[in-house]
Design an enzyme around this catalytic site. Structure first.
Site, PDB file in Angstrom:
ATOM      1  CG  HIS A  30      -1.891  -1.049   1.374  1.00 32.15           C
ATOM      2  ND1 HIS A  30      -2.009  -1.839   2.486  1.00 32.15           N
ATOM      3  CD2 HIS A  30      -2.850  -1.488   0.510  1.00 32.15           C
ATOM      4  CE1 HIS A  30      -2.992  -2.707   2.326  1.00 32.15           C
ATOM      5  NE2 HIS A  30      -3.523  -2.528   1.131  1.00 32.15           N
ATOM      6  CB  SER A  71      -4.272  -6.674   4.180  1.00 37.44           C
ATOM      7  OG  SER A  71      -3.849  -5.377   3.869  1.00 37.44           O
ATOM      8  NE  ARG A 130      -2.557  -7.126  -4.787  1.00 36.23           N
ATOM      9  CZ  ARG A 130      -3.368  -7.210  -3.749  1.00 36.23           C
ATOM     10  NH1 ARG A 130      -2.888  -7.459  -2.561  1.00 36.23           N
ATOM     11  NH2 ARG A 130      -4.659  -7.038  -3.908  1.00 36.23           N
ATOM     12  CE  LYS A 135     -13.580  -8.009   3.581  1.00 41.11           C
ATOM     13  NZ  LYS A 135     -12.949  -7.240   2.504  1.00 41.11           N
TER      14      LYS A 135
HETATM   15  P1  ADP Z   1      -5.691  -6.138   0.292  1.00 41.75           P
HETATM   16  O1  ADP Z   1      -6.412  -6.814   1.420  1.00 41.75           O
HETATM   17  O2  ADP Z   1      -5.732  -6.902  -0.989  1.00 41.75           O
HETATM   18  O3  ADP Z   1      -4.336  -5.657   0.652  1.00 41.75           O
HETATM   19  P2  ADP Z   1      -7.044  -3.492   0.246  1.00 41.75           P
HETATM   20  O4  ADP Z   1      -8.524  -3.356   0.170  1.00 41.75           O
HETATM   21  O5  ADP Z   1      -6.412  -3.000   1.477  1.00 41.75           O
HETATM   22  O6  ADP Z   1      -6.662  -4.972  -0.066  1.00 41.75           O
HETATM   23  O7  ADP Z   1      -6.367  -2.845  -1.032  1.00 41.75           O
HETATM   24  C1  ADP Z   1      -6.631  -1.577  -1.528  1.00 41.75           C
HETATM   25  C2  ADP Z   1      -5.967  -1.425  -2.869  1.00 41.75           C
HETATM   26  O8  ADP Z   1      -4.567  -1.601  -2.705  1.00 41.75           O
HETATM   27  C3  ADP Z   1      -6.402  -2.408  -3.957  1.00 41.75           C
HETATM   28  O9  ADP Z   1      -6.437  -1.739  -5.191  1.00 41.75           O
HETATM   29  C4  ADP Z   1      -5.298  -3.433  -3.949  1.00 41.75           C
HETATM   30  O10 ADP Z   1      -5.159  -4.031  -5.233  1.00 41.75           O
HETATM   31  C5  ADP Z   1      -4.102  -2.564  -3.640  1.00 41.75           C
HETATM   32  N1  ADP Z   1      -3.004  -3.310  -3.049  1.00 41.75           N
HETATM   33  C6  ADP Z   1      -3.024  -4.070  -1.928  1.00 41.75           C
HETATM   34  N2  ADP Z   1      -1.810  -4.623  -1.707  1.00 41.75           N
HETATM   35  C7  ADP Z   1      -1.008  -4.214  -2.736  1.00 41.75           C
HETATM   36  C8  ADP Z   1       0.340  -4.472  -3.119  1.00 41.75           C
HETATM   37  N3  ADP Z   1       1.120  -5.292  -2.439  1.00 41.75           N
HETATM   38  N4  ADP Z   1       0.798  -3.871  -4.215  1.00 41.75           N
HETATM   39  C9  ADP Z   1      -0.012  -3.069  -4.943  1.00 41.75           C
HETATM   40  N5  ADP Z   1      -1.282  -2.791  -4.679  1.00 41.75           N
HETATM   41  C10 ADP Z   1      -1.783  -3.361  -3.580  1.00 41.75           C
END
Ligand code: ADP
Length: 162
Positions: A19, A130, A92, A43
């Site tokens: 993130h 996450s 990703r 959730k």
């Molecule tokens: P996650 O549980 O998959 O980390 P989030 O809802 O927190 O999901 O993710 C928010 C956004 O950040 C989404 O667009 C997700 O694709 C992106 N994201 C999450 N982890 C990464 C990463 N490692 N690299 C790039 N983008 C990410």
């Protein structure tokens, strides 16, 4: 000139280096990035919304054009409130694409001005999410290469009261 604001919505449960990589890239392109935790009470989460907001704030301290917030309800309504039409999301791998396209298309259907901008993280974060962090944390594994030190501590504290 009008300032270009971008909203980066997500669960951030918890915030990871993936993130933060996306936020860093977005903050170099947009005048202001609002990182906003999506409140989804149905959730089950590891951390509460205030905890997730606090962890993001600590991780982003000192970043002048990045702010942290939370929102409930439709993203498009939140965009209008923030007076912007730009959504930042991270991609990703191709596996993210289908889901992200669906949301982006739906947001554009609801609010035709919506523009979703995708950022690719550094290769080393391609397999980081996450949920992977939560799974490793569940088995008390080492997450120090995946999340900032204060999040490592918060996870350890959570595990010790379990
Ligand atoms: P996650 O549980 O998959 O980390 P989030 O809802 O927190 O999901 O993710 C928010 C956004 O950040 C989404 O667009 C997700 O694709 C992106 N994201 C999450 N982890 C990464 C990463 N490692 N690299 C790039 N983008 C990410």
């Amino acid at each position: 000139m009008k300032k270009k604001i971008a909203v980066y919505p997500g669960s951030f449960d918890p915030v990871t280096f993936g993130h933060l990589d996306i936020i860093e890239r977005a903050s170099k392109i947009f005048d202001q990035v609002v990182v906003s935790v999506f409140v989804h009470s149905a959730k089950k989460h590891m951390f509460s919304v205030p905890e997730r907001v606090a962890m993001l704030k600590t991780a982003l301290k000192g970043k002048k054009n990045v702010s942290v917030d939370c929102f409930e309800g439709l993203l498009v309504d939140y965009l209008k409130k923030k007076k912007t039409n730009v959504v930042v999301r991270g991609l990703r791998a191709i596996s993210d694409l289908e889901y992200e396209f669906q949301i982006a298309a739906m947001n554009r259907t609801l609010y035709s001005h919506t523009e979703t901008v995708f950022f690719m993280p550094s290769q080393r974060y391609t397999y980081l999410s996450s949920s992977v962090v939560r799974d490793i944390a569940h088995f008390k594994g080492d997450v120090s290469k995946l999340v900032p030190p204060h999040v490592v501590k918060a996870i350890a504290a959570r595990n010790s009261v379990k």
